[in-house]
Design an enzyme around this catalytic site. Structure first.
Site, PDB file in Angstrom:
ATOM      1  N   TYR A 142     -20.126 -18.280   2.117  1.00 53.76           N
ATOM      2  CA  TYR A 142     -20.829 -17.140   1.527  1.00 53.76           C
ATOM      3  C   TYR A 142     -21.303 -17.548   0.139  1.00 53.76           C
ATOM      4  CZ  TYR A 142     -21.562 -12.373  -0.275  1.00 53.76           C
ATOM      5  OH  TYR A 142     -22.097 -11.239  -0.817  1.00 53.76           O
ATOM      6  N   ASP A 237     -21.048 -24.808  -4.429  1.00 55.02           N
ATOM      7  CA  ASP A 237     -20.826 -23.432  -4.851  1.00 55.02           C
ATOM      8  C   ASP A 237     -19.375 -23.348  -5.319  1.00 55.02           C
ATOM      9  OD1 ASP A 237     -20.078 -20.775  -4.990  1.00 55.02           O
ATOM     10  OD2 ASP A 237     -21.308 -20.145  -3.300  1.00 55.02           O
ATOM     11  N   LYS A 265     -17.870 -15.263 -11.213  1.00 52.07           N
ATOM     12  CA  LYS A 265     -16.953 -14.394 -11.963  1.00 52.07           C
ATOM     13  C   LYS A 265     -15.905 -15.121 -12.803  1.00 52.07           C
ATOM     14  CE  LYS A 265     -16.045 -13.917  -7.160  1.00 52.07           C
ATOM     15  NZ  LYS A 265     -16.507 -13.104  -6.075  1.00 52.07           N
TER      16      LYS A 265
HETATM   17  N1  HOZ Z   1     -17.571 -10.936  -1.628  1.00 55.28           N
HETATM   18  C1  HOZ Z   1     -16.406 -10.761  -2.393  1.00 55.28           C
HETATM   19  C2  HOZ Z   1     -15.329 -11.715  -2.018  1.00 55.28           C
HETATM   20  N2  HOZ Z   1     -15.686 -12.862  -1.317  1.00 55.28           N
HETATM   21  C3  HOZ Z   1     -15.877  -9.365  -2.284  1.00 55.28           C
HETATM   22  C4  HOZ Z   1     -16.197  -8.590  -3.481  1.00 55.28           C
HETATM   23  C5  HOZ Z   1     -15.726  -7.138  -3.477  1.00 55.28           C
HETATM   24  O1  HOZ Z   1     -15.771  -6.499  -2.425  1.00 55.28           O
HETATM   25  O2  HOZ Z   1     -15.357  -6.676  -4.519  1.00 55.28           O
END
Ligand code: HOZ
Length: 425
Positions: A142, A237, A265
């Site tokens: 992802y 990534d 983040k």
């Molecule tokens: N896509 C985020 C973790 N791989 C999830 C973020 C969220 O739902 O806060």
């Protein structure tokens, strides 16, 4: 009715699905998402005042635990001088210099506001630099929610088993090619079939969006060699792995060089931040030094910069943190092995550094298809049993767990007792 249930009912009237990001809705595990009120160190406290040992850590960034005092203090002080300028600051140079000094192969860095932005900008740059359109990503990886990446994606897309995403047109996804993770032969085949047309290969060097999946020996090295030979830009990534697996991220820990690296983040210490960086000859094609356009009013935002800078500086100046994170996660790994063995379902624990996850499977979990064929119904029951006992895991088997430096051996022991109870019940 709990306060979280009340809040969830209220939220659904004005927020789609009651949440601002899909995975946190608990839709696949069932039940009501917990609304959080505050967190400190290794613990989060929900709206009903219950305490949870946190194994999500805001999906990675809370490496030092929640509300780490120097970060909180730095944010408080900085905000007195305004929360945004939309003009350059010295702090952005300090941040860039720190990142360049910590990460291998990063000569220059551009700040953005999220991992999604970082990945979509790095892909645009790779395309602009090479003059080619196609790229390869891996099934179950992802890279944020930009259109081109939402093909066979992990995280929420896998969690909700979304096969076709309305709104993502064939035009934007036609150049996205996919291969199974850890399958270098499949990559070689795609490269041969698309000779001279590939701008980039993008990969999570340790995958965290289909649970935790470890790169097989030679997989990343194989990608590096293919990219070298074919003039393809290799993008790591490192939104999850950057500054977490080592001061220089997965590149340093695994000893494989990337051409471009994306961060998210983690480099904001919990604030909305991302960045992409890499080799000077590529990075200088970004606007305004080059014509590959990329911009953002909030890029390099002073509050986000001071939070991230304070956290990265702490990590850089205290390498012992990495040793301790590894030791704690290995202790958890061993304990999980023992506790889960008391149940009657086969399981697989994947771990690298402070990333770890459990799949209920009787065969190795090495890619998306093996992760998807695990017993995820059982995972959902396991999740709820732990949640009831005050242990907060990601609400999906398609997410890695993250360990923070604030987690103690006692917290891990409490977790293991809960795991034992869960598998015995
Ligand atoms: N896509 C985020 C973790 N791989 C999830 C973020 C969220 O739902 O806060």
């Amino acid at each position: 009715m709990t306060k979280s249930q009340e809040l969830f009912a209220r939220a659904q009237k004005t927020i789609p699905g009651g949440v601002n990001s899909p995975v946190r809705a608990f839709k696949s595990v069932g039940g009501t998402p917990l609304f959080m009120e505050r967190a400190k160190g290794a613990y989060m406290y929900d709206a009903d005042g219950r305490r949870y040992i946190d194994y999500i850590n805001s999906w990675g960034p809370m490496i030092l635990g929640h509300a780490y005092e120097p970060v909180v203090k730095a944010i408080q002080e900085k905000s007195l001088g305004s929360t945004s300028f939309g003009a350059p600051t010295e702090l952005e140079i300090e941040m860039a210099e720190l990142i360049v000094s910590m990460a291998p192969n990063v000569d220059m860095v551009r700040m953005v506001s999220s991992g999604t932005e970082a990945c979509m900008s790095a892909l645009r740059l790779a395309r602009g630099f090479t003059g080619r359109n196609k790229f390869i990503k891996f099934e179950g990886c992802y890279h944020g929610h930009a259109d081109a990446f939402l093909v066979k994606a992990g995280s929420g897309v896998a969690t909700f088993n979304i096969q076709t995403i309305p709104g993502v047109t064939a035009g934007v996804s036609v150049d996205t090619l996919t291969a199974p993770y850890n399958d270098i032969d499949a990559v070689e085949k795609l490269v041969a079939e698309n000779a001279g047309q590939l701008a980039a290969i993008i990969v999570e060097p340790v995958a965290g969006n289909m649970g935790c999946i470890i790169p097989a020996p030679g997989f990343l090295e194989g990608l590096r060699a293919i990219c070298e030979k074919e003039g393809i830009v290799l993008i790591f990534d490192e939104v999850m792995t950057g500054f977490r697996l080592a001061p220089g991220g997965a590149q340093q820990r695994l000893g494989v060089n990337a051409d471009l690296v994306t961060y998210g983040k983690v480099i904001g210490g919990g604030m909305p931040v991302g960045a992409f960086g890499g080799k000077r000859e590529i990075m200088q094609h970004i606007s305004p030094s080059g014509n590959v356009y990329q911009a953002g009013t909030l890029s390099g935002n002073p509050i986000a910069m001071i939070a991230g800078y304070t956290m990265l500086r702490t990590l850089n100046d205290n390498p012992v943190i990495y040793k301790e994170l590894d030791e704690k996660t290995e202790y958890l790994h061993k304990g999980l092995d023992k506790a889960l063995s008391k149940g009657n379902l086969p399981f697989v624990i994947n771990q690298l550094g402070s990333m770890i996850s459990v799949h209920f499977s009787d065969k190795p979990v090495i890619d998306f298809s093996s992760a998807a064929s695990a017993n995820n119904t059982y995972f959902n029951r396991f999740f709820h049993s732990l949640l009831d006992q005050g242990i907060y895991l990601p609400p999906s088997a398609f997410e890695t767990w993250f360990i923070s430096a604030a987690l103690t051996k006692e917290d891990i022991d409490e977790t293991l007792r809960a795991v034992e109870k869960a598998v015995l019940s």
